[in-house]
Design a protein around this motif. Structure first.
Motif, mmCIF file in Angstrom:
data_model
loop_
_atom_site.group_PDB
_atom_site.id
_atom_site.type_symbol
_atom_site.label_atom_id
_atom_site.label_comp_id
_atom_site.label_asym_id
_atom_site.label_seq_id
_atom_site.Cartn_x
_atom_site.Cartn_y
_atom_site.Cartn_z
ATOM 1 N N LYS A 30 -8.440 30.764 39.645
ATOM 2 C CA LYS A 30 -7.735 31.017 40.950
ATOM 3 C C LYS A 30 -8.281 30.100 41.799
ATOM 4 O O LYS A 30 -7.426 29.331 42.866
ATOM 5 N N TYR A 31 -9.549 30.254 42.283
ATOM 6 C CA TYR A 31 -10.312 29.258 43.168
ATOM 7 C C TYR A 31 -10.198 27.818 42.859
ATOM 8 O O TYR A 31 -9.942 27.213 43.702
ATOM 9 N N GLN A 32 -10.485 27.474 41.636
ATOM 10 C CA GLN A 32 -10.331 26.337 41.420
ATOM 11 C C GLN A 32 -9.011 25.421 41.396
ATOM 12 O O GLN A 32 -8.764 24.445 41.763
ATOM 13 N N GLN A 33 -7.967 26.383 41.364
ATOM 14 C CA GLN A 33 -6.618 25.646 41.393
ATOM 15 C C GLN A 33 -6.198 25.436 42.920
ATOM 16 O O GLN A 33 -5.898 24.453 43.217
ATOM 17 N N VAL A 34 -6.844 26.479 43.997
ATOM 18 C CA VAL A 34 -6.691 26.136 45.341
ATOM 19 C C VAL A 34 -7.535 24.982 45.578
ATOM 20 O O VAL A 34 -7.321 24.274 46.279
ATOM 21 N N ALA A 35 -8.728 24.782 45.029
ATOM 22 C CA ALA A 35 -9.718 23.781 45.655
ATOM 23 C C ALA A 35 -9.112 22.434 45.030
ATOM 24 O O ALA A 35 -9.129 21.494 45.713
ATOM 25 N N ARG A 39 -14.704 19.617 47.920
ATOM 26 C CA ARG A 39 -13.634 19.112 48.905
ATOM 27 C C ARG A 39 -12.629 20.275 48.986
ATOM 28 O O ARG A 39 -11.345 20.217 49.452
ATOM 29 N N SER A 40 -13.044 21.776 48.771
ATOM 30 C CA SER A 40 -12.177 22.744 49.351
ATOM 31 C C SER A 40 -11.897 22.719 50.445
ATOM 32 O O SER A 40 -12.725 22.702 51.603
ATOM 33 N N ASP A 41 -10.358 22.987 51.032
ATOM 34 C CA ASP A 41 -10.158 23.075 52.396
ATOM 35 C C ASP A 41 -10.063 24.479 52.695
ATOM 36 O O ASP A 41 -9.338 25.389 51.993
ATOM 37 N N TRP A 42 -10.925 24.815 53.803
ATOM 38 C CA TRP A 42 -10.943 26.106 54.274
ATOM 39 C C TRP A 42 -9.847 26.574 54.436
ATOM 40 O O TRP A 42 -9.447 27.981 54.654
ATOM 41 N N LYS A 43 -8.774 26.182 55.334
ATOM 42 C CA LYS A 43 -7.554 26.425 55.686
ATOM 43 C C LYS A 43 -6.834 27.057 54.536
ATOM 44 O O LYS A 43 -6.287 28.046 54.624
ATOM 45 N N VAL A 97 -8.055 27.740 51.398
ATOM 46 C CA VAL A 97 -8.954 28.597 50.707
ATOM 47 C C VAL A 97 -8.814 29.998 51.264
ATOM 48 O O VAL A 97 -8.908 31.087 50.650
ATOM 49 N N SER A 98 -9.057 29.968 52.626
ATOM 50 C CA SER A 98 -9.114 31.147 53.282
ATOM 51 C C SER A 98 -7.824 32.006 53.446
ATOM 52 O O SER A 98 -7.656 33.253 53.653
ATOM 53 N N GLY A 99 -6.626 31.368 53.006
ATOM 54 C CA GLY A 99 -5.425 31.945 52.998
ATOM 55 C C GLY A 99 -5.023 32.528 51.658
ATOM 56 O O GLY A 99 -4.117 33.308 51.354
ATOM 57 N N ILE A 100 -5.910 32.480 50.578
ATOM 58 C CA ILE A 100 -5.709 33.195 49.313
ATOM 59 C C ILE A 100 -6.410 34.459 49.261
ATOM 60 O O ILE A 100 -7.793 34.617 49.739
ATOM 61 N N HIS A 101 -5.770 35.434 48.505
ATOM 62 C CA HIS A 101 -6.555 36.757 48.364
ATOM 63 C C HIS A 101 -7.365 36.669 47.164
ATOM 64 O O HIS A 101 -6.842 36.532 46.041
ATOM 65 N N PHE A 102 -8.701 37.200 47.102
ATOM 66 C CA PHE A 102 -9.354 37.176 45.981
ATOM 67 C C PHE A 102 -9.802 38.718 45.793
ATOM 68 O O PHE A 102 -10.528 39.149 47.032
#
Length: 81
Positions: A9-14, A24-28, A30-35
């Motif tokens: 899930k994180y890799q997909q967002v990253a 290169r993960s964009d905080w905006k 990544v921070s919008g995703i629920h883990f």
């Protein structure tokens, strides 16, 4: 944390993030995703200890495998002496 950033899930967002900096993960984004992360510290500790034991078991089995490969190599070299 390591398990979280290695999760699919994180890799997909990253990977949908852009930029040239690493990571290169964009905080905006990544921070919008629920883990799912355990809230209780004892549960976090138990999960961490489980993974530590699992890592130790994997390392021990890899060592054993390497020893067996070396033994096989030695025996094959000395089979027809």
């Amino acid at each position: 944390m390591y398990a979280l950033i290695q999760s699919p899930k994180y890799q997909q967002v990253a990977n949908i993030s852009t930029g040239t900096k690493m990571p290169r993960s964009d905080w905006k984004k990544v921070s919008g995703i629920h883990f799912e992360v355990p809230i209780e510290f004892n549960e976090q500790r138990k999960i961490g200890n489980f993974f530590l034991r699992l890592d130790s078991l994997i390392a021990a089995n890899e060592d054993k495998l390497n020893q067996l490969k070396e033994l096989k190599k030695y025996l094959m070299q000395n089979m027809f002496v």
